[in-house]
Write an enzyme that holds these catalytic residues in place. Structure first.
Site, PDB file in Angstrom:
ATOM      1  N   PRO A 226       0.807  -1.206   0.000  1.00  0.00           N
ATOM      2  CA  PRO A 226       0.000   0.000   0.000  1.00  0.00           C
ATOM      3  C   PRO A 226       0.843   1.260   0.000  1.00  0.00           C
ATOM      4  O   PRO A 226       1.872   1.330   0.646  1.00  0.00           O
ATOM      5  CB  PRO A 226      -0.810  -0.105   1.293  1.00  0.00           C
ATOM      6  CG  PRO A 226      -0.101  -1.069   2.132  1.00  0.00           C
ATOM      7  CD  PRO A 226       0.756  -1.896   1.289  1.00  0.00           C
ATOM      8  N   GLU A 227       0.388   2.242  -0.742  1.00  0.00           N
ATOM      9  CA  GLU A 227       0.948   3.588  -0.673  1.00  0.00           C
ATOM     10  C   GLU A 227      -0.141   4.492  -0.085  1.00  0.00           C
ATOM     11  O   GLU A 227      -1.147   4.000   0.400  1.00  0.00           O
ATOM     12  CB  GLU A 227       1.393   4.041  -2.072  1.00  0.00           C
ATOM     13  CG  GLU A 227       2.439   3.088  -2.671  1.00  0.00           C
ATOM     14  CD  GLU A 227       2.941   3.484  -4.045  1.00  0.00           C
ATOM     15  OE1 GLU A 227       3.049   4.689  -4.289  1.00  0.00           O
ATOM     16  OE2 GLU A 227       3.215   2.598  -4.857  1.00  0.00           O
TER      17      GLU A 227
ATOM     18  N   ARG B 212       3.680 -11.518   4.189  1.00  0.00           N
ATOM     19  CA  ARG B 212       5.146 -11.432   4.138  1.00  0.00           C
ATOM     20  C   ARG B 212       5.769 -10.932   5.430  1.00  0.00           C
ATOM     21  O   ARG B 212       7.001 -10.895   5.538  1.00  0.00           O
ATOM     22  CB  ARG B 212       5.579 -10.524   2.969  1.00  0.00           C
ATOM     23  CG  ARG B 212       5.512 -11.240   1.645  1.00  0.00           C
ATOM     24  CD  ARG B 212       5.879 -10.334   0.487  1.00  0.00           C
ATOM     25  NE  ARG B 212       7.293 -10.003   0.462  1.00  0.00           N
ATOM     26  CZ  ARG B 212       7.839  -9.177  -0.430  1.00  0.00           C
ATOM     27  NH1 ARG B 212       7.074  -8.608  -1.345  1.00  0.00           N
ATOM     28  NH2 ARG B 212       9.119  -8.927  -0.412  1.00  0.00           N
TER      29      ARG B 212
END
Length: 272
Positions: free
Chosen positions: A2-3, A112
């Site tokens: 996400p940004e 992750r």
DNA sequence: CTTATCCCCTGCCGGC
DNA sequence: TGCCGGCAGGGGATAA
């Protein structure tokens, strides 16, 4: 992954799901992206607390809980907050589960494990390097005349690299750096200190536009990350190696910059 | 101080 | 079919 737009969307969803609700039970997985807190301490600390608010700065979420405690949440590459029901089987990568007093469950999912969760008293959270180390929020600084240039124009690094430095501007990642530089017609390898005020004005407008478009797109749906399927890719050039540039039809290039992929159009974004 | 490089993790995809 | 390298939107630690 996400940004800024995706994190903003996560903040809005968390507000509707959690603010005003109390945590009735909590469970955290060992080896999760917890930093400086054990799973037991986090679960015990959260239980009985009420969500008071959710703030966002750049890509960082600051979740305020009763008793002046803050959960700092950075989603890393694969982090998400999702809502489910108590009986649901947790989806793969679930690291934290919070049962709420309205019968819903909040899950922090991060396959992750590159995300960060910190559990701190409010005053320590304010002083934490995760917070103090961030530059101005990208959407705010891009709405301020001359603001973006002031943050970046002294740096000798490539503009794309400088743009992604969260201590200079918070919220721009690999996708929006590529999209905005393409929109502004700026080569990603030009040194930040070599750009003109006019370049920065176009770049600031492009960042705001690229991010706003994503926010509009996501308003009613779930956050959906692109998969490499060109049909689903909503971006102009990101992930589109060899595809024709939407503006001039030249082939989009993919090169490495600081070990990250950079996409650009060699015609619309010429060297200087 | 700034900047560059490596590392952390898991999962998926394409090529052999 | 199965394995293997490459790649993925994040940041931190360390060295120069």
């Amino acid at each position: 992954m996400p940004e800024l737009p995706e994190v903003e969307f996560a903040a809005r969803r968390l507000r509707t799901w959690a603010v005003g609700r109390t945590v009735s039970a909590a469970e955290a997985e060992p080896g999760s992206p917890l930093r400086d807190v054990t799973p037991e301490a986090l679960a015990e600390g959260l239980t009985g607390r009420r969500f008071e608010g959710v703030r966002r700065h750049g890509k960082l979420l600051m979740i305020d809980l009763s008793g002046d405690r803050v959960l700092l949440s950075h989603l890393g590459m694969t982090g998400k907050w999702l809502r489910s029901k108590p009986g649901d089987t947790p989806r793969a990568g679930t690291r934290v589960q919070l049962a709420l007093d309205d019968g819903a469950r909040l899950d922090y999912v991060d396959p992750r494990r590159l995300g960060h969760l910190r559990w701190l008293p409010a005053d320590e959270a304010r002083r934490h390097p995760m917070v103090t180390g961030l530059g101005p929020d990208a959407l705010e600084i891009c709405a301020t005349a001359g603001g973006l240039a002031e943050q970046l124009d002294w740096s000798k690094r490539a503009i794309k690299v400088a743009l992604m430095d969260q201590s200079l501007v918070a919220g721009v990642g690999n996708i929006y750096a590529a999209e905005a530089l393409w929109m502004a017609g700026i080569n990603p390898f030009v040194r930040a200190c070599d750009l003109e005020p006019d370049d920065y004005a176009r770049l600031a407008a492009a960042i705001a536009r690229a991010m706003t478009e994503s926010l509009d797109r996501e308003r009613d749906g779930e956050i959906r990350y692109i998969q490499d399927r060109a049909a689903q890719n909503p971006f102009e050039i990101y992930g589109r190696t060899d595809a024709p540039c939407p503006r001039c039809r030249a082939a989009i290039m993919r090169v490495l910059q600081q070990q990250r992929s950079t996409f650009y159009c060699p015609v619309c974004q010429p060297d200087r």
